[in-house]
Design an enzyme around this catalytic site. Structure first.
Site, PDB file in Angstrom:
ATOM      1  CB  CYS A 139      -0.944   0.000   1.202  1.00 20.43           C
ATOM      2  SG  CYS A 139      -2.011  -1.430   1.227  1.00 20.43           S
ATOM      3  CG  HIS A 183      -2.964   3.397   2.355  1.00 22.26           C
ATOM      4  ND1 HIS A 183      -3.630   3.039   1.210  1.00 22.26           N
ATOM      5  CD2 HIS A 183      -2.964   2.295   3.154  1.00 22.26           C
ATOM      6  CE1 HIS A 183      -4.026   1.772   1.315  1.00 22.26           C
ATOM      7  NE2 HIS A 183      -3.633   1.309   2.489  1.00 22.26           N
ATOM      8  CG  ASN A 227      -6.776  -0.420   1.783  1.00 26.40           C
ATOM      9  OD1 ASN A 227      -6.105  -0.134   0.783  1.00 26.40           O
ATOM     10  ND2 ASN A 227      -6.225  -0.887   2.891  1.00 26.40           N
TER      11      ASN A 227
HETATM   12  N1  COA Z   1     -17.869  -8.226  11.006  1.00 25.34           N
HETATM   13  C1  COA Z   1     -18.302  -8.484  12.253  1.00 25.34           C
HETATM   14  N2  COA Z   1     -17.464  -8.869  13.247  1.00 25.34           N
HETATM   15  C2  COA Z   1     -16.161  -8.979  12.963  1.00 25.34           C
HETATM   16  C3  COA Z   1     -15.650  -8.724  11.671  1.00 25.34           C
HETATM   17  C4  COA Z   1     -16.572  -8.344  10.680  1.00 25.34           C
HETATM   18  N3  COA Z   1     -16.191  -8.077   9.416  1.00 25.34           N
HETATM   19  N4  COA Z   1     -14.313  -8.926  11.687  1.00 25.34           N
HETATM   20  C5  COA Z   1     -13.990  -9.298  12.932  1.00 25.34           C
HETATM   21  N5  COA Z   1     -15.098  -9.336  13.707  1.00 25.34           N
HETATM   22  C6  COA Z   1     -15.222  -9.670  15.117  1.00 25.34           C
HETATM   23  C7  COA Z   1     -14.076 -10.552  15.596  1.00 25.34           C
HETATM   24  O1  COA Z   1     -14.328 -11.903  15.321  1.00 25.34           O
HETATM   25  C8  COA Z   1     -14.057 -10.228  17.055  1.00 25.34           C
HETATM   26  O2  COA Z   1     -15.062 -10.958  17.682  1.00 25.34           O
HETATM   27  P1  COA Z   1     -14.848 -11.565  19.154  1.00 25.34           P
HETATM   28  O3  COA Z   1     -14.618 -10.383  20.045  1.00 25.34           O
HETATM   29  O4  COA Z   1     -16.133 -12.269  19.412  1.00 25.34           O
HETATM   30  O5  COA Z   1     -13.646 -12.461  19.045  1.00 25.34           O
HETATM   31  C9  COA Z   1     -14.452  -8.775  17.113  1.00 25.34           C
HETATM   32  O6  COA Z   1     -15.120  -8.492  15.881  1.00 25.34           O
HETATM   33  C10 COA Z   1     -13.280  -7.836  17.258  1.00 25.34           C
HETATM   34  O7  COA Z   1     -12.284  -8.249  16.323  1.00 25.34           O
HETATM   35  P2  COA Z   1     -10.971  -7.402  16.086  1.00 25.34           P
HETATM   36  O8  COA Z   1     -10.184  -8.067  15.012  1.00 25.34           O
HETATM   37  O9  COA Z   1     -10.305  -7.159  17.397  1.00 25.34           O
HETATM   38  O10 COA Z   1     -11.605  -6.036  15.562  1.00 25.34           O
HETATM   39  P3  COA Z   1     -10.949  -4.661  15.385  1.00 25.34           P
HETATM   40  O11 COA Z   1     -11.608  -3.632  16.186  1.00 25.34           O
HETATM   41  O12 COA Z   1      -9.432  -4.730  15.463  1.00 25.34           O
HETATM   42  O13 COA Z   1     -11.307  -4.329  13.861  1.00 25.34           O
HETATM   43  C11 COA Z   1     -10.233  -4.312  11.718  1.00 25.34           C
HETATM   44  C12 COA Z   1     -10.827  -5.188  12.825  1.00 25.34           C
HETATM   45  C13 COA Z   1      -9.702  -5.249  10.636  1.00 25.34           C
HETATM   46  C14 COA Z   1     -11.319  -3.425  11.154  1.00 25.34           C
HETATM   47  C15 COA Z   1      -9.118  -3.435  12.339  1.00 25.34           C
HETATM   48  O14 COA Z   1      -8.241  -4.232  13.100  1.00 25.34           O
HETATM   49  C16 COA Z   1      -8.323  -2.697  11.305  1.00 25.34           C
HETATM   50  O15 COA Z   1      -8.824  -1.876  10.588  1.00 25.34           O
HETATM   51  N6  COA Z   1      -6.986  -2.982  11.226  1.00 25.34           N
HETATM   52  C17 COA Z   1      -6.158  -2.359  10.213  1.00 25.34           C
HETATM   53  C18 COA Z   1      -6.334  -3.099   8.934  1.00 25.34           C
HETATM   54  C19 COA Z   1      -5.844  -2.365   7.750  1.00 25.34           C
HETATM   55  O16 COA Z   1      -6.102  -1.196   7.592  1.00 25.34           O
HETATM   56  N7  COA Z   1      -5.124  -3.077   6.874  1.00 25.34           N
HETATM   57  C20 COA Z   1      -4.594  -2.546   5.685  1.00 25.34           C
HETATM   58  C21 COA Z   1      -3.405  -1.727   5.988  1.00 25.34           C
HETATM   59  S1  COA Z   1      -2.639  -1.250   4.526  1.00 25.34           S
END
Ligand code: COA
Length: 389
Positions: free
Chosen positions: A113, A257, A287
């Site tokens: 990215c 980004h 993204n």
């Molecule tokens: N819909 C509903 N629930 C979801 C989900 C979805 N799409 N994805 C994960 N969950 C659930 C998980 O299973 C977890 O459930 P649990 O508490 O029962 O185990 C809960 O939501 C929290 O999961 P978590 O992974 O801790 O969520 P988060 O707040 O970190 O959000 C992202 C997840 C991916 C949105 C976040 O981590 C993020 O944006 N990270 C950066 C990713 C990114 O930008 N990548 C590209 C960089 S170039």
């Protein structure tokens, strides 16, 4: 020493839109969850006939129209991408052919990215050292083809699209003023997309299959990536501004980004600035990896967020891990282009395709008629010669 000015820009998003509600029919998620955690409402998905190359070409062709520069004057094409259809030929070489940019060198650049910021810096340096005068820098992706559509942690985040800028060398100060590029390979596992070359070598059997990955799809540790992103986003902005001898108050707009609204808002807090200073379009575009910054730039220009003499910062982060930022002194007003002019300029790409096809036909005919240039034919000729003796 020349200054690399951005003189053209263009972007394209596929027509097909996949909303969060559509996604909720594929995986266990909801519009409310996705929007609250990421700021994304929808993403664009490439149709069967769209590829990273066709999207990259379209963005580049649009950028050239704005620049008013014919493809024959382009000397360098860089495509930043993680979703090239081939390792080789590169996407950039195919775009070079589609454009008819017959005097250009072309290569793909892989920095996930952060790719667009890396590519912009490479092209600006080639211009600064006067090894090229005009260059096209493209970010293009078909992320939908490398997503695991059963993994709700990743498939909700990404979309397809392409954006491009044309850089032109000039002795007038301005354009790309400073860049900072960084990497930390120790975090590679946090965000990864395995390559596809996993054929076993016959004499080594299964032992030659080095990869532990079963699928050629993105894997990510969302929480770790989130933490990394908020830290490096603000740090790279500070770093690049220091290099350019500017303060955050000198900056009119930051085009980051487009990964996640919450990442951008935390970076704004660290930098002690309003999130309004960041341009965001991820609600509708999602993204698009290396394509996200040039697509957002084009939208920012359309929304009249950039004016001559503004300092704008591009900042990227992603797999590698990689991150980086560039400061650009913006010095162009979007030109008026009539629809007729646009169409006339596009006609040259039909000519370019025709010329490319003729070259291919010519090569095939040449190979059939004068086969002695092929290595095996040379060998046969040599063997014939030996027999005569
Ligand atoms: N819909 C509903 N629930 C979801 C989900 C979805 N799409 N994805 C994960 N969950 C659930 C998980 O299973 C977890 O459930 P649990 O508490 O029962 O185990 C809960 O939501 C929290 O999961 P978590 O992974 O801790 O969520 P988060 O707040 O970190 O959000 C992202 C997840 C991916 C949105 C976040 O981590 C993020 O944006 N990270 C950066 C990713 C990114 O930008 N990548 C590209 C960089 S170039």
């Amino acid at each position: 020493m020349k200054y690399a000015h951005i003189v053209g820009w263009g972007s394209v998003l596929p027509d097909k839109v996949l909303t969060n509600d559509d996604l909720a029919e594929l995986v266990d998620t909801s519009d409310e969850w996705i929007f609250r955690r990421t700021g994304i409402r929808q993403r664009h998905i490439a149709g069967p006939k769209e590829t990273t190359t066709t999207l990259a070409f379209e963005a580049a062709a649009r950028a050239l129209v704005v620049a008013g520069i014919p493809p024959s004057q382009i000397e360098m094409i860089i495509v930043a991408t993680s979703t090239q259809e081939h390792i080789f030929p590169s996407t950039a070489s195919r775009v070079q052919d589609f454009l008819g940019a017959t005097k250009a060198g072309a290569f793909d650049l892989g920095a996930a990215c952060s790719g667009f910021v890396y590519a912009l810096s490479m092209a600006a340096q080639a211009i600064a050292t006067e090894s090229v005068r005009n260059a096209i820098v493209i970010g293009a992706e078909t992320m939908s083809r490398v997503l695991d559509w059963e993994d709700r942690g990743t498939c909700i985040l990404f979309g397809d699209g392409a954006g491009a800028v044309v850089l032109q060398g000039s002795s007038i100060p301005g354009g790309v003023m400073a860049s900072t590029l960084r990497s930390d390979g120790s975090g590679g596992e946090m965000l990864s997309l395995p390559a596809v070359y996993q054929n076993p070598v016959p004499m080594l059997g299964k032992e030659s299959l080095h990869s532990r990955h079963k699928k050629n799809t993105i894997t990510m540790n969302g929480r770790q990536v989130f933490r990394f992103a908020t830290k490096v986003l603000s740090e790279s902005v500070e770093d690049v501004l220091e290099k350019a001898g500017l303060s955050i108050d000198d900056v009119s707009l930051i085009v980051p980004h487009q990964a996640n609204v919450r990442i951008i808002e935390s970076a704004a807090k660290r930098l002690k600035i309003s999130p309004d200073k960041f341009y965001m379009n991820l609600e509708t575009a999602s993204n698009t990896s290396a394509a996200s910054i040039p697509i957002a730039l084009c939208d920012a220009i359309k929304s009249n967020r950039l004016h001559p003499d503004d300092n704008v910062v591009f900042v990227g982060f992603g797999g590698g891990l990689t991150w980086g930022a560039t400061v650009v002194k913006w010095d162009v007003t979007p030109p008026e282009i009539s629809p007729l002019d646009r169409e006339l300029k596009r006609a040259r790409y039909i000519v370019a395709r025709g010329r490319s096809r003729l070259k291919q036909i010519g090569r095939n005919i040449g190979a059939r008629l004068g086969g002695s240039f092929a290595p095996d034919a040379t060998l046969k000729d040599a063997e014939k010669g030996r027999k005569v003796k």
